[in-house]
Design an enzyme around this catalytic site. Sequence first.
Site, PDB file in Angstrom:
ATOM      1  N   GLY A 102       1.169  10.491   8.542  1.00 48.15           N
ATOM      2  CA  GLY A 102       1.276  10.318   9.985  1.00 48.15           C
ATOM      3  C   GLY A 102       2.075   9.109  10.401  1.00 48.15           C
TER       4      GLY A 102
ATOM      5  N   CYS B  45      -4.492  -3.071   5.335  1.00 51.54           N
ATOM      6  CA  CYS B  45      -4.373  -1.649   5.016  1.00 51.54           C
ATOM      7  C   CYS B  45      -5.528  -1.183   4.125  1.00 51.54           C
ATOM      8  CB  CYS B  45      -3.032  -1.418   4.315  1.00 51.54           C
ATOM      9  SG  CYS B  45      -2.677   0.302   3.941  1.00 51.54           S
TER      10      CYS B  45
ATOM     11  N   CYS C 233       0.826  -1.201   0.000  1.00 58.09           N
ATOM     12  CA  CYS C 233       0.000   0.000   0.000  1.00 58.09           C
ATOM     13  C   CYS C 233       0.864   1.257   0.000  1.00 58.09           C
ATOM     14  CB  CYS C 233      -0.923  -0.014   1.215  1.00 58.09           C
ATOM     15  SG  CYS C 233      -2.053   1.372   1.263  1.00 58.09           S
TER      16      CYS C 233
END
Length: 420
Positions: A166, A239, A142
């Site tokens: 993040g 994910c 991903c």
Amino acid sequence: MTVNWSEETNLDVLEHELVGAPIIPSGVEKKDPKDIKVLLGLSGGVDSAIAAWVLKEQGFDVTCCFMRNWDSFANGDVAGNPDLLNDVCPQEQDYHDAQAVADKLGLTLLRVDFVREYWDDVFSTFLKEYERGRTPNPDILCNQFIKFDAFFNYAMKNGFDAIATGHYCSIQVENDFTWLARAADLNKDQTYFLAQVAKEALAKTMFPLGTLIKPQVRKIAAMLNLDSVMTKKDSTGICFIGERNFRQFLSNYLPAKEGEIIDLETGTVLGKHQGVLYYTIGQRKGLHIDRFAGPWFIAAKDVQTNRLYAAKVDNKQWLDSDRCRVEKINWIVDEDYKFPKHCTVKFRYRQKDIPIELEVDGNCANVYYPQKSAAVTPGQEAVFYDGDKCLGGGVIEEVYIQDDNVFEKIKTKADQSYHG
């Protein structure tokens, strides 16, 4: 480097101590934060929310973007999906939570779909590897194909100078090169999942959480009254797909095929499995070997014969290896970098660094660890480190013990004594 803090530390102190001078990656020509347009991936979780806050405090021109990468109905995600009957699917709730954060911080939130790209580049690869009896890492795929390819390209085409996420990791800029480096919070460090990201993308990427530890992130969110994320649990599961009954989920795409579980020591048929694709090397739970005293673990999988090879836990030597071949390595190093003969590797995310001798051959490498390591598994990722710097990573292709291929050694042993 983290700072001393406590639950009583106020936001002004945290802001002063933690939001220092920004590190601008080498690929960004502008050097004044207010002139740098950053597109931050805002997921609806607490980590990306505080990453947005840090960038804003540092003076960057921040825009947020929510990525939608999975469509359960279009992708046939039915079996194993606990959310089908929910009034609001988790992905839409994440979007609402991200919008609440953007509104609170006074930032614009865009929304983009990469559903096709996720299916073509991430999920299809994921399924093909499982069909081979291997265990790929969807988070690595991903990051490689979506966050730092499709999303990165979207940002560049729309006039942004850099992207941000993040992730718990950091960058180090040396001699006009951007290195990927570990985060201050080593318990949360995510460099392992970023080892396949192109260095050209990293040269225009910021990781605002690099100096923070998770409790500080939660504390800041509470102080900012970010109600939608401050107590929200960390995302788990696949994910962008989320939590699933994994065996049922895979059955949507890869039909199960029952086969034998064989004791590799004696050749005895211990029981039946529900499909070799659903098991991992070293797995102990969920084997349902009831007629023979154990406990047992999975030592090898054979997709061709549809057999699992098991051994008792006091025979863990079958999991050991002292060398492996790693291929398709994405090196995140300067062109003048001289690889050290001795460095470290992680064969799994939560694993401690393993000292190794590294023999580099282009985008392949022979990796030696005479002290031995258990359950080094073909199809999984080996990620290399020189101190705090992540050098890159590649796919484990073959695993050896004393020059014998571990899988072939196990298969030969079991076949010699098999009496099914």
